[in-house]
Design an enzyme around this catalytic site. Structure first.
Site, PDB file in Angstrom:
ATOM      1  N   THR A   7       0.832  -1.193   0.000  1.00 57.27           N
ATOM      2  CA  THR A   7       0.000   0.000   0.000  1.00 57.27           C
ATOM      3  C   THR A   7       0.871   1.249   0.000  1.00 57.27           C
ATOM      4  O   THR A   7       2.017   1.223   0.468  1.00 57.27           O
ATOM      5  CB  THR A   7      -0.922   0.031   1.238  1.00 57.27           C
ATOM      6  OG1 THR A   7      -1.813   1.155   1.130  1.00 57.27           O
ATOM      7  CG2 THR A   7      -0.135   0.176   2.538  1.00 57.27           C
ATOM      8  N   ASN A   9      -0.980   3.983   0.981  1.00 52.50           N
ATOM      9  CA  ASN A   9      -1.930   4.757   1.774  1.00 52.50           C
ATOM     10  C   ASN A   9      -1.416   4.855   3.207  1.00 52.50           C
ATOM     11  O   ASN A   9      -1.340   3.857   3.927  1.00 52.50           O
ATOM     12  CB  ASN A   9      -3.300   4.068   1.722  1.00 52.50           C
ATOM     13  CG  ASN A   9      -4.382   4.867   2.421  1.00 52.50           C
ATOM     14  OD1 ASN A   9      -4.224   5.284   3.560  1.00 52.50           O
ATOM     15  ND2 ASN A   9      -5.493   5.069   1.744  1.00 52.50           N
ATOM     16  N   LYS A  12      -3.856   3.559   5.915  1.00 58.97           N
ATOM     17  CA  LYS A  12      -3.925   2.100   6.009  1.00 58.97           C
ATOM     18  C   LYS A  12      -2.671   1.532   6.672  1.00 58.97           C
ATOM     19  O   LYS A  12      -2.745   0.589   7.470  1.00 58.97           O
ATOM     20  CB  LYS A  12      -4.120   1.490   4.620  1.00 58.97           C
ATOM     21  CG  LYS A  12      -5.502   1.683   4.053  1.00 58.97           C
ATOM     22  CD  LYS A  12      -5.600   1.246   2.605  1.00 58.97           C
ATOM     23  CE  LYS A  12      -5.368  -0.229   2.418  1.00 58.97           C
ATOM     24  NZ  LYS A  12      -5.647  -0.660   1.017  1.00 58.97           N
ATOM     25  N   ASP A  68      -7.541  -6.089  -0.326  1.00 58.11           N
ATOM     26  CA  ASP A  68      -8.454  -5.364  -1.192  1.00 58.11           C
ATOM     27  C   ASP A  68      -9.764  -5.270  -0.433  1.00 58.11           C
ATOM     28  O   ASP A  68     -10.210  -6.242   0.193  1.00 58.11           O
ATOM     29  CB  ASP A  68      -8.657  -6.042  -2.543  1.00 58.11           C
ATOM     30  CG  ASP A  68      -9.204  -5.064  -3.576  1.00 58.11           C
ATOM     31  OD1 ASP A  68      -8.753  -3.904  -3.586  1.00 58.11           O
ATOM     32  OD2 ASP A  68     -10.080  -5.443  -4.358  1.00 58.11           O
ATOM     33  N   PHE A 165     -10.407   7.389   6.996  1.00 64.24           N
ATOM     34  CA  PHE A 165     -10.107   7.683   5.595  1.00 64.24           C
ATOM     35  C   PHE A 165     -11.120   6.965   4.724  1.00 64.24           C
ATOM     36  O   PHE A 165     -11.984   6.221   5.220  1.00 64.24           O
ATOM     37  CB  PHE A 165      -8.668   7.265   5.237  1.00 64.24           C
ATOM     38  CG  PHE A 165      -8.338   5.838   5.589  1.00 64.24           C
ATOM     39  CD1 PHE A 165      -8.571   4.802   4.705  1.00 64.24           C
ATOM     40  CD2 PHE A 165      -7.786   5.536   6.825  1.00 64.24           C
ATOM     41  CE1 PHE A 165      -8.271   3.499   5.028  1.00 64.24           C
ATOM     42  CE2 PHE A 165      -7.464   4.226   7.162  1.00 64.24           C
ATOM     43  CZ  PHE A 165      -7.721   3.203   6.263  1.00 64.24           C
ATOM     44  N   GLY A 166     -11.026   7.169   3.407  1.00 65.98           N
ATOM     45  CA  GLY A 166     -11.957   6.497   2.502  1.00 65.98           C
ATOM     46  C   GLY A 166     -13.392   6.927   2.726  1.00 65.98           C
ATOM     47  O   GLY A 166     -13.704   8.121   2.840  1.00 65.98           O
ATOM     48  N   ASP A 168     -15.233   6.427   5.337  1.00 66.24           N
ATOM     49  CA  ASP A 168     -15.586   6.482   6.766  1.00 66.24           C
ATOM     50  C   ASP A 168     -16.617   7.563   7.108  1.00 66.24           C
ATOM     51  O   ASP A 168     -17.495   7.337   7.957  1.00 66.24           O
ATOM     52  CB  ASP A 168     -14.332   6.673   7.623  1.00 66.24           C
ATOM     53  CG  ASP A 168     -13.486   5.404   7.686  1.00 66.24           C
ATOM     54  OD1 ASP A 168     -13.942   4.358   7.185  1.00 66.24           O
ATOM     55  OD2 ASP A 168     -12.374   5.462   8.240  1.00 66.24           O
ATOM     56  N   HIS A 194     -13.469  -4.005   9.311  1.00 68.62           N
ATOM     57  CA  HIS A 194     -13.277  -5.143   8.429  1.00 68.62           C
ATOM     58  C   HIS A 194     -11.798  -5.481   8.263  1.00 68.62           C
ATOM     59  O   HIS A 194     -11.385  -6.628   8.374  1.00 68.62           O
ATOM     60  CB  HIS A 194     -13.897  -4.828   7.072  1.00 68.62           C
ATOM     61  CG  HIS A 194     -13.555  -3.439   6.591  1.00 68.62           C
ATOM     62  ND1 HIS A 194     -14.010  -2.296   7.223  1.00 68.62           N
ATOM     63  CD2 HIS A 194     -12.772  -3.011   5.573  1.00 68.62           C
ATOM     64  CE1 HIS A 194     -13.526  -1.235   6.606  1.00 68.62           C
ATOM     65  NE2 HIS A 194     -12.765  -1.636   5.613  1.00 68.62           N
ATOM     66  N   ARG A 195     -11.000  -4.443   7.995  1.00 65.76           N
ATOM     67  CA  ARG A 195      -9.569  -4.666   7.816  1.00 65.76           C
ATOM     68  C   ARG A 195      -8.933  -5.101   9.132  1.00 65.76           C
ATOM     69  O   ARG A 195      -8.058  -5.978   9.164  1.00 65.76           O
ATOM     70  CB  ARG A 195      -8.891  -3.393   7.287  1.00 65.76           C
ATOM     71  CG  ARG A 195      -7.443  -3.615   6.871  1.00 65.76           C
ATOM     72  CD  ARG A 195      -6.822  -2.349   6.293  1.00 65.76           C
ATOM     73  NE  ARG A 195      -7.494  -1.965   5.057  1.00 65.76           N
ATOM     74  CZ  ARG A 195      -8.320  -0.928   4.960  1.00 65.76           C
ATOM     75  NH1 ARG A 195      -8.586  -0.170   6.009  1.00 65.76           N
ATOM     76  NH2 ARG A 195      -8.886  -0.642   3.801  1.00 65.76           N
TER      77      ARG A 195
END
Length: 210
Positions: A7, A9, A12, A68, A165-166, A168, A194-195
């Site tokens: 990544t 990011n 992340k 992913d 991020f993303g 959220d 989830h991650r």
């Protein structure tokens, strides 16, 4: 244990470091000397995570992992799914993605209202149920291992919060139904995400194998 996380990011990478803990030394793709982007041509989250992990391993030979993640919105037939990061088009940012998502759900609401012939007070709303799903592919000593996590929730009516991020700011997790994930403290988000689920499963497996 040193692992390369496929990544670029920073959010992340930070999240993964906090979840995995000090037993693991994480390197980003760039820190491992990889500056090229991987073309995510897979049709599933698992296929894309494999593509990214294999890309890193083939160029560095280092133990690595890739994830992913897809946002699956029921009213949109599971979209954006594998197109989560580029839902508004290539080169667009997550703010654009969120705006497109909210606009599509609002349009579905309007279409539902327009076709409803009952009392105005009884107009049904489009379900906003959704989930984040993450698939992590770990390549350790050349062998692949897979871990998955899911966070159930719903899409908010509007963006709220500045954390995370993303997507959220528009996602409300079932575990905290009164606020978006972007309004949660980072340690709370990591505990339910989830991650986070997938990475904790990976960390537990690695520790058991060590």
């Amino acid at each position: 244990m040193k692992l390369v996380f496929a990544t670029g990011n920073k959010g992340k990478l930070r999240e993964a470091g906090e979840i995995l803990g000090s037993e693991f030394e994480l390197l980003s793709s760039a820190q491992a000397g990889i500056t090229e982007d991987v073309e995510e041509t897979g049709l599933t989250l698992e296929e894309n995570s494999i593509l990214k992990a294999e890309f890193i391993y083939s160029r560095t030979g280092l133990d690595c992992f890739a994830d992913d993640t897809g946002l699956e919105v029921d009213a949109l037939g599971g979209a954006p799914g594998v197109f989560t990061a580029r839902y508004a088009g290539e080169g667009c940012c997550f703010d654009d993605n969120m705006n497109k998502l909210l606009a599509e759900l609002a349009a579905l609401d309007e279409a539902t209202k327009a076709g409803f012939t009952g009392e105005p007070s009884a107009v049904p709303s489009v379900p906003r149920t959704a989930r984040f799903r993450s698939v992590v592919t770990l390549i350790l000593n050349g062998e692949k291992h897979f871990f998955e996590g899911v966070m159930e929730g719903r899409i908010a009516l509007q963006k709220a919060g500045c954390g995370g991020f993303g997507y959220d700011p528009v996602f409300i997790a079932d575990a905290y139904p009164d606020r978006t994930v972007a309004e949660l403290p980072e340690d709370v988000k990591n505990a339910i995400s989830h991650r986070g689920q997938a990475l904790r499963a990976m960390a537990a497996w690695l520790k058991s194998e060590a």
